[in-house]
Structures are given as structure tokens and as C-alpha cells.
Scaffold this active site. Structure first.
Site, PDB file in Angstrom:
ATOM      1  CE1 TYR A 113      56.352  75.140   4.502  1.00  0.00           C
ATOM      2  CE2 TYR A 113      56.480  75.220   6.891  1.00  0.00           C
ATOM      3  CZ  TYR A 113      56.197  75.835   5.688  1.00  0.00           C
ATOM      4  OH  TYR A 113      55.762  77.136   5.666  1.00  0.00           O
ATOM      5  CB  THR A 167      54.319  72.991  -3.767  1.00  0.00           C
ATOM      6  OG1 THR A 167      53.445  72.258  -2.919  1.00  0.00           O
ATOM      7  CG2 THR A 167      54.593  72.227  -5.055  1.00  0.00           C
ATOM      8  CB  THR A 168      55.138  78.024  -4.052  1.00  0.00           C
ATOM      9  OG1 THR A 168      53.836  77.595  -4.488  1.00  0.00           O
ATOM     10  CG2 THR A 168      55.548  79.254  -4.850  1.00  0.00           C
ATOM     11  CD1 TRP A 169      61.170  78.236   0.120  1.00  0.00           C
ATOM     12  CD2 TRP A 169      60.272  77.184   1.877  1.00  0.00           C
ATOM     13  NE1 TRP A 169      62.019  78.402   1.189  1.00  0.00           N
ATOM     14  CE2 TRP A 169      61.483  77.778   2.268  1.00  0.00           C
ATOM     15  CE3 TRP A 169      59.524  76.475   2.813  1.00  0.00           C
ATOM     16  CZ2 TRP A 169      61.975  77.655   3.576  1.00  0.00           C
ATOM     17  CZ3 TRP A 169      60.002  76.368   4.107  1.00  0.00           C
ATOM     18  CH2 TRP A 169      61.208  76.943   4.483  1.00  0.00           C
ATOM     19  CG  PHE A 193      49.278  81.169  -2.815  1.00  0.00           C
ATOM     20  CD1 PHE A 193      48.567  80.051  -3.218  1.00  0.00           C
ATOM     21  CD2 PHE A 193      50.674  81.117  -2.855  1.00  0.00           C
ATOM     22  CE1 PHE A 193      49.229  78.897  -3.647  1.00  0.00           C
ATOM     23  CE2 PHE A 193      51.335  79.976  -3.289  1.00  0.00           C
ATOM     24  CZ  PHE A 193      50.610  78.871  -3.686  1.00  0.00           C
ATOM     25  CB  SER A 215      48.581  75.405   5.160  1.00  0.00           C
ATOM     26  OG  SER A 215      48.965  76.198   4.059  1.00  0.00           O
ATOM     27  CG  MET A 257      59.839  83.234  -1.921  1.00  0.00           C
ATOM     28  SD  MET A 257      59.839  81.425  -1.796  1.00  0.00           S
ATOM     29  CE  MET A 257      58.464  80.998  -2.860  1.00  0.00           C
ATOM     30  CE  LYS A 303      48.757  76.638   0.825  1.00  0.00           C
ATOM     31  NZ  LYS A 303      49.257  77.784  -0.008  1.00  0.00           N
ATOM     32  CG  HIS A 358      49.582  69.016  -5.217  1.00  0.00           C
ATOM     33  ND1 HIS A 358      50.721  69.332  -4.514  1.00  0.00           N
ATOM     34  CD2 HIS A 358      48.956  70.194  -5.479  1.00  0.00           C
ATOM     35  CE1 HIS A 358      50.788  70.652  -4.365  1.00  0.00           C
ATOM     36  NE2 HIS A 358      49.748  71.195  -4.944  1.00  0.00           N
TER      37      HIS A 358
END
Length: 307
Positions: free
Chosen positions: A205, A62-64, A267, A150, A244, A59, A120
Site C-alpha cells: 500500500y 482492496t477497492t483501490w 468507507f 483503518s 474514488m 482495509k 480476504h
């Protein structure tokens, strides 16, 4: 696309038997028991030198980062990046789920290099092949308080990880490193110390939120790519939180409720810097800050909790 369909079908089939898996330890790091049971295979994974690793504590963006990298590879082609969900396009190396869901390694073995791989794992558990083969590695770190918030909401909706319990107890588990993938403090420090020797692109981030275009350019240059300004601008737009959040290929809505229950928490929930302030009481914040100074003293990592 066939791989995406088979993966989705496997998840649906296994969804009825999904449960919150207990944690076991590898070298002091708590991981889902299914991961530990296949640890020798994970540790022995040897990437191709052309593979890229995206590493984060859970969290932390990562996805970004995965979506930014995929769009850079495909020169801003949004349709190309909708070919499959994130977790199929860029496999989660160490994840192991109940059969017949393929593991991260199973997926990687179906793909030809160059591959983009997610992990991770803390630095000390990353398979040695990534360093021996001098793979490019992008690490993203998020300030502890926002990361904690998060992760708490993620553990509420993620039906594969242990019950988070009450908020006040979760803070203590975070401080003690008792959550899946272990200590945030050890995680961010481990990659920070090694960033220059291992040629790791260490991102924050908060910097990505403050100036996403600048950080997209940094990632692009680290990847050895050059894209026109209009393509860079398109990538920034396509990887904005709101875009996103509505994209089924990035928002994890393709996973069933038995795995991620997005009626409990999305999510992609807030994506903000400073949201921790609406969760910590003044006394919790003071106690956390005191412990933070103890665990992070001398680390020299320039985290920000507000913009």
C-alpha cells in the site's frame, strides 16, 4: 445494470434485518458465522484459469486495487467502470449475507470468465482451484499500524461485523488475531512466503501511495497488458483517493446505512500512510512494536509506517 438493480433491491429488503454477526472459526481463522455455515461450498469453488484474484487483509487497499484492475481491463474507460458498484463488478468470493442478498458465489455464478474476484481469506483458506489453475493473484499488504486504524474505523461503521469496542481493546484483538479474517501477521506472511512459487504479485500500500503510476504499470504488466502513457496517466488520476472517494461506484455509498453507516465513519476515510500516529499513544506504540518484533521477526517483509 439489471444485476446491479436487483442486488441493490435485495440489500434494501434485507437491510431491516441486518445485524452484527458473530464469528466462528475455520481452521483457527475467525469468520462471520454466515460464511462458516457455507464454508464447504466456498472451499470447493473452482475458478476458471482466466480468472484473477485480488487478495488482501481487510482495509489494505482492496477497492483501490480493484478499480485499477478494472480500468486496465477497460483501457481507462471511466464510463465502463461506472457500470455497477465495485462489489457487483468484482464479487467478494466468500461473503455471505442474509437472504435475499446474493452471496459472492451467487454473483460469480452469474458471470462468465474471465472474472476479477476479491477475497480476504488468508493463504491457507484460499480455494485450491486458484493454485491448481494457475490463476493470476494480486496481493496488497498495508503496514500493521495503519491497517489496524483503518479496520477499527471500518468495524465502527460496518453493521455486519462484531462491535469493535474501545480502541485500546481493539489493539489487543488485532494483536491476538481475534478480528474477522484472523491474524494480520499470518495473513501477510502467508502470501509473502508463497509469492514466488505461486506467481503472486505482492504489492505494498505504501508503495502505491508513494508512486501510484509505477505500481499501476507493475499491475498492468503482470496482467499482460500494454497501454499508452496517456491512458496510464488517466488511470492514475481516476484511482486517486479523492476521485474514488467521490465516486459512488467505488465509495460504497450505494449500500444502505443499515449495512455501512457512513455517518459514523466514511468507507474511504483518510487513505494516508502514517495516520496511525494520531491514534496510538506513545506507550501503545511501544507495546505494539515489541509484539510486532516478536510476531514478525525474521519474516523479512519491508513494511514502512511513514513515507
Amino acid at each position: 445494470m439489471a444485476e446491479e438493480m436487483s442486488y441493490s433491491a435485495a440489500i434494501e429488503e434485507a437491510g431491516q434485518v441486518m445485524c452484527r454477526f458473530p464469528l466462528k472459526h475455520v481452521d483457527g481463522v475467525p469468520l462471520m458465522n454466515l460464511i462458516v455455515d457455507r464454508w464447504d461450498e466456498i472451499a470447493a469453488f473452482t475458478p476458471d484459469p482466466s480468472d484473477m484474484l485480488i487478495a488482501t487483509y481487510p482495509k489494505a487497499g482492496t477497492t483501490w486495487t480493484q478499480e485499477i484492475v478494472d480500468l486496465i481491463i477497460h483501457e481507462g474507460d471511466a464510463e465502463a467502470c461506472r457500470r455497477a458498484p465495485t462489489f457487483v463488478r468484482m464479487p467478494f468470493m466468500e461473503i455471505v449475507s442474509p437472504r435475499p442478498i446474493p452471496s459472492g458465489l451467487d454473483l460469480l455464478n452469474t458471470m462468465d470468465p474471465p472474472r476479477v474476484i476479491k477475497t480476504h481469506l488468508p493463504f491457507k483458506l484460499v480455494p485450491k482451484g486458484f493454485w491448481e489453475n494457475k490463476c493470476k493473484v494480486i496481493y496488497v499488504a498495508r503496514n500493521a499500524k495503519d491497517n489496524l486504524v483503518s479496520y477499527y474505523h471500518f468495524d465502527r461503521m460496518n453493521k455486519t461485523q462484531p462491535e469493535p469496542g474501545p480502541w485500546e481493546g481493539y489493539i489487543q484483538k488485532f494483536i491476538r488475531g481475534e478480528l474477522a479474517w484472523g491474524s494480520w501477521y499470518d495473513h501477510v506472511k502467508g502470501f509473502w512466503v508463497e509469492r514466488e512459487r505461486r506467481n503472486i504479485l505482492y504489492l505494498f500500500y505504501e508503495d502505491m501511495k508513494e508512486n501510484p503510476r509505477r505500481e499501476v504499470v507493475r499491475i498492468m504488466e503482470y496482467m499482460g497488458r500494454a497501454l499508452p502513457d496517456d491512458v496510464i496517466d488517466r488511470i492514475v488520476e481516476l484511482t486517486s483517493f479523492q476521485v474514488m472517494k467521490e465516486n459512488p461506484m467505488t465509495n460504497y455509498t450505494t449500500l444502505p446505512k443499515s449495512v455501512l453507516d457512513q455517518s459514523v465513519s466514511r468507507f474511504m476515510r483518510k487513505g494516508e500512510v502514517g495516520n496511525w500516529a494520531s491514534h496510538f499513544s506513545p506507550s501503545q506504540s511501544r507495546e505494539f512494536d515489541e509484539d510486532y518484533e516478536h510476531q514478525m521477526g525474521g519474516a523479512g517483509i519491508p513494511f514502512r509506517t511513514q513515507l
